[in-house]
Scaffold this motif. Structure first.
Motif, PDB file in Angstrom:
ATOM      1  N   ARG A  35     -21.197 -67.897  -1.751  1.00 60.61           N
ATOM      2  CA  ARG A  35     -21.752 -67.450  -3.025  1.00 60.61           C
ATOM      3  C   ARG A  35     -22.174 -65.979  -2.889  1.00 60.61           C
ATOM      4  O   ARG A  35     -22.824 -65.603  -1.924  1.00 60.61           O
ATOM      5  CB  ARG A  35     -22.942 -68.314  -3.417  1.00 60.61           C
ATOM      6  CG  ARG A  35     -22.574 -69.770  -3.650  1.00 60.61           C
ATOM      7  CD  ARG A  35     -23.785 -70.642  -3.922  1.00 60.61           C
ATOM      8  NE  ARG A  35     -23.403 -72.050  -3.911  1.00 60.61           N
ATOM      9  CZ  ARG A  35     -22.918 -72.706  -4.965  1.00 60.61           C
ATOM     10  NH1 ARG A  35     -22.791 -72.080  -6.120  1.00 60.61           N
ATOM     11  NH2 ARG A  35     -22.585 -73.981  -4.868  1.00 60.61           N
ATOM     12  N   GLY A  36     -21.793 -65.170  -3.868  1.00 61.19           N
ATOM     13  CA  GLY A  36     -22.144 -63.758  -3.854  1.00 61.19           C
ATOM     14  C   GLY A  36     -21.134 -62.870  -3.158  1.00 61.19           C
ATOM     15  O   GLY A  36     -21.277 -61.642  -3.187  1.00 61.19           O
ATOM     16  N   GLU A  37     -20.095 -63.438  -2.570  1.00 57.85           N
ATOM     17  CA  GLU A  37     -19.045 -62.616  -1.962  1.00 57.85           C
ATOM     18  C   GLU A  37     -18.125 -62.040  -3.034  1.00 57.85           C
ATOM     19  O   GLU A  37     -17.957 -62.612  -4.116  1.00 57.85           O
ATOM     20  CB  GLU A  37     -18.197 -63.447  -0.992  1.00 57.85           C
ATOM     21  CG  GLU A  37     -18.728 -63.559   0.396  1.00 57.85           C
ATOM     22  CD  GLU A  37     -17.681 -64.069   1.376  1.00 57.85           C
ATOM     23  OE1 GLU A  37     -17.110 -63.233   2.107  1.00 57.85           O
ATOM     24  OE2 GLU A  37     -17.434 -65.287   1.419  1.00 57.85           O
ATOM     25  N   ALA A  38     -17.505 -60.910  -2.701  1.00 53.57           N
ATOM     26  CA  ALA A  38     -16.413 -60.366  -3.506  1.00 53.57           C
ATOM     27  C   ALA A  38     -15.192 -60.344  -2.600  1.00 53.57           C
ATOM     28  O   ALA A  38     -15.125 -59.551  -1.652  1.00 53.57           O
ATOM     29  CB  ALA A  38     -16.742 -58.971  -4.009  1.00 53.57           C
ATOM     30  N   LEU A  39     -14.259 -61.230  -2.864  1.00 53.47           N
ATOM     31  CA  LEU A  39     -13.082 -61.402  -2.018  1.00 53.47           C
ATOM     32  C   LEU A  39     -11.875 -60.753  -2.678  1.00 53.47           C
ATOM     33  O   LEU A  39     -11.515 -61.100  -3.806  1.00 53.47           O
ATOM     34  CB  LEU A  39     -12.802 -62.884  -1.788  1.00 53.47           C
ATOM     35  CG  LEU A  39     -11.560 -63.204  -0.956  1.00 53.47           C
ATOM     36  CD1 LEU A  39     -11.785 -62.847   0.517  1.00 53.47           C
ATOM     37  CD2 LEU A  39     -11.170 -64.665  -1.106  1.00 53.47           C
ATOM     38  N   ALA A  40     -11.247 -59.816  -1.978  1.00 50.20           N
ATOM     39  CA  ALA A  40      -9.988 -59.235  -2.431  1.00 50.20           C
ATOM     40  C   ALA A  40      -8.844 -59.952  -1.732  1.00 50.20           C
ATOM     41  O   ALA A  40      -8.871 -60.146  -0.514  1.00 50.20           O
ATOM     42  CB  ALA A  40      -9.941 -57.742  -2.130  1.00 50.20           C
ATOM     43  N   LEU A 208      -9.262 -50.387  -5.118  1.00 53.96           N
ATOM     44  CA  LEU A 208     -10.078 -51.426  -5.750  1.00 53.96           C
ATOM     45  C   LEU A 208     -10.672 -52.340  -4.685  1.00 53.96           C
ATOM     46  O   LEU A 208     -11.867 -52.647  -4.712  1.00 53.96           O
ATOM     47  CB  LEU A 208      -9.232 -52.223  -6.736  1.00 53.96           C
ATOM     48  CG  LEU A 208      -9.914 -53.414  -7.418  1.00 53.96           C
ATOM     49  CD1 LEU A 208     -11.077 -52.958  -8.267  1.00 53.96           C
ATOM     50  CD2 LEU A 208      -8.907 -54.197  -8.253  1.00 53.96           C
ATOM     51  N   ALA A 209      -9.849 -52.775  -3.738  1.00 54.10           N
ATOM     52  CA  ALA A 209     -10.339 -53.657  -2.683  1.00 54.10           C
ATOM     53  C   ALA A 209     -11.420 -52.971  -1.853  1.00 54.10           C
ATOM     54  O   ALA A 209     -12.458 -53.564  -1.545  1.00 54.10           O
ATOM     55  CB  ALA A 209      -9.180 -54.094  -1.791  1.00 54.10           C
ATOM     56  N   GLU A 210     -11.187 -51.718  -1.511  1.00 54.65           N
ATOM     57  CA  GLU A 210     -12.152 -50.996  -0.686  1.00 54.65           C
ATOM     58  C   GLU A 210     -13.466 -50.750  -1.433  1.00 54.65           C
ATOM     59  O   GLU A 210     -14.543 -50.768  -0.832  1.00 54.65           O
ATOM     60  CB  GLU A 210     -11.545 -49.668  -0.223  1.00 54.65           C
ATOM     61  CG  GLU A 210     -10.408 -49.848   0.773  1.00 54.65           C
ATOM     62  CD  GLU A 210      -9.693 -48.544   1.073  1.00 54.65           C
ATOM     63  OE1 GLU A 210     -10.069 -47.504   0.460  1.00 54.65           O
ATOM     64  OE2 GLU A 210      -8.759 -48.556   1.890  1.00 54.65           O
ATOM     65  N   ALA A 211     -13.384 -50.519  -2.731  1.00 58.13           N
ATOM     66  CA  ALA A 211     -14.583 -50.211  -3.516  1.00 58.13           C
ATOM     67  C   ALA A 211     -15.394 -51.453  -3.848  1.00 58.13           C
ATOM     68  O   ALA A 211     -16.623 -51.401  -3.913  1.00 58.13           O
ATOM     69  CB  ALA A 211     -14.189 -49.496  -4.803  1.00 58.13           C
ATOM     70  N   CYS A 212     -14.715 -52.589  -4.076  1.00 52.40           N
ATOM     71  CA  CYS A 212     -15.388 -53.765  -4.630  1.00 52.40           C
ATOM     72  C   CYS A 212     -15.608 -54.899  -3.643  1.00 52.40           C
ATOM     73  O   CYS A 212     -16.565 -55.662  -3.790  1.00 52.40           O
ATOM     74  CB  CYS A 212     -14.568 -54.331  -5.797  1.00 52.40           C
ATOM     75  SG  CYS A 212     -14.338 -53.204  -7.159  1.00 52.40           S
TER      76      CYS A 212
END
Length: 233
Positions: A35-40, A208-212
């Motif tokens: 929970r709370g992760e941002a997965l690219a 996008l992946a690196e930023a988010c």
């Protein structure tokens, strides 16, 4: 298979997906997202990215294995239960926005709440809050066709967040945007994740992946070839 861990919003165990006699779109995939992760999710075309997103959204079912989201066995839900699951648990953002051009911005954002049978007064307040939060309140009565690409994507994000879903799925959310609008959406997703929103985004956009992303996986032939947590963001 081990039981799902409640600390993880997403728990996929030994998931496989094949279509007819073709090669496996996913093969033995095991993935947990806290929970709370941002997965690219990165990978070439045909690597299984879209299949993974569809399984999480309840739009497809695995051939083998288990798909659990927020404690729900999504792979076991009926069609009606899957529709209810998507309304309450999942917000979706697409490359080409998927807004209804004959509805105003406000009505597009309100649509998920209306489908869920939410109280109208509460829904209107939530929509106003989101439009203001995302900087598009001045466009509430406009139609999407009159907005820029970046503004339309913000409307799409507002619609996705309308029912306060625990999971936000984004499929190439900057793919149809110019560089300035893409940077704007990257910052928006980063801010949402910083506020605690769990995000899974499929993208070819490394910026996008690196930023988010707090974590990045790369799929190759339906398997995880690389799984890396962000050091800093």
């Amino acid at each position: 298979m081990p039981e799902p861990d409640p600390a993880h919003l997403i728990d996929l165990s030994d998931v496989g997906r094949t279509y007819d006699d073709g090669p496996a779109a996913l093969s033995g995939l095991t993935l947990r997202v806290r929970r709370g992760e941002a997965l690219a999710v990165l990978g070439r075309s045909g690597s299984g990215k879209s299949t993974l997103l569809n399984l999480l959204a309840g739009l497809d079912r695995p051939s083998t294995g288990r798909v659990t989201v927020d404690g729900l066995r999504v792979d076991r839900l009926s069609e009606a239960a899957c529709a209810k699951y998507r309304r309450s648990h999942v917000g979706m953002v697409f490359q080409f926005f998927n807004l209804l051009d004959d509805l105003t911005v406000l009505d597009n954002v309100l649509l998920p709440a209306q489908l869920a049978g939410a109280d109208r007064t509460a829904a209107a307040a939530r929509a106003a809050e989101l439009l203001d939060r995302l900087g598009i309140a001045r466009h509430a009565r406009a139609h999407p066709g009159r907005l820029s690409g970046g503004e339309r994507q913000r409307v799409a994000v507002a619609r996705a967040l309308m029912n306060r879903p625990p999971l936000l799925l984004a499929d190439e959310p900057t793919g149809a945007l110019d560089s300035a609008s893409g940077a704007d959406v990257r910052e928006l997703l980063r801010e949402l994740n910083a506020e605690g929103q769990t995000i899974v985004l499929v993208t070819h956009d490394l910026a996008l992946a690196e930023a988010c992303a707090t974590r990045t996986i790369e799929l190759l032939d339906g398997r995880i070839a690389r799984d890396v947590a962000a050091v800093t963001r």
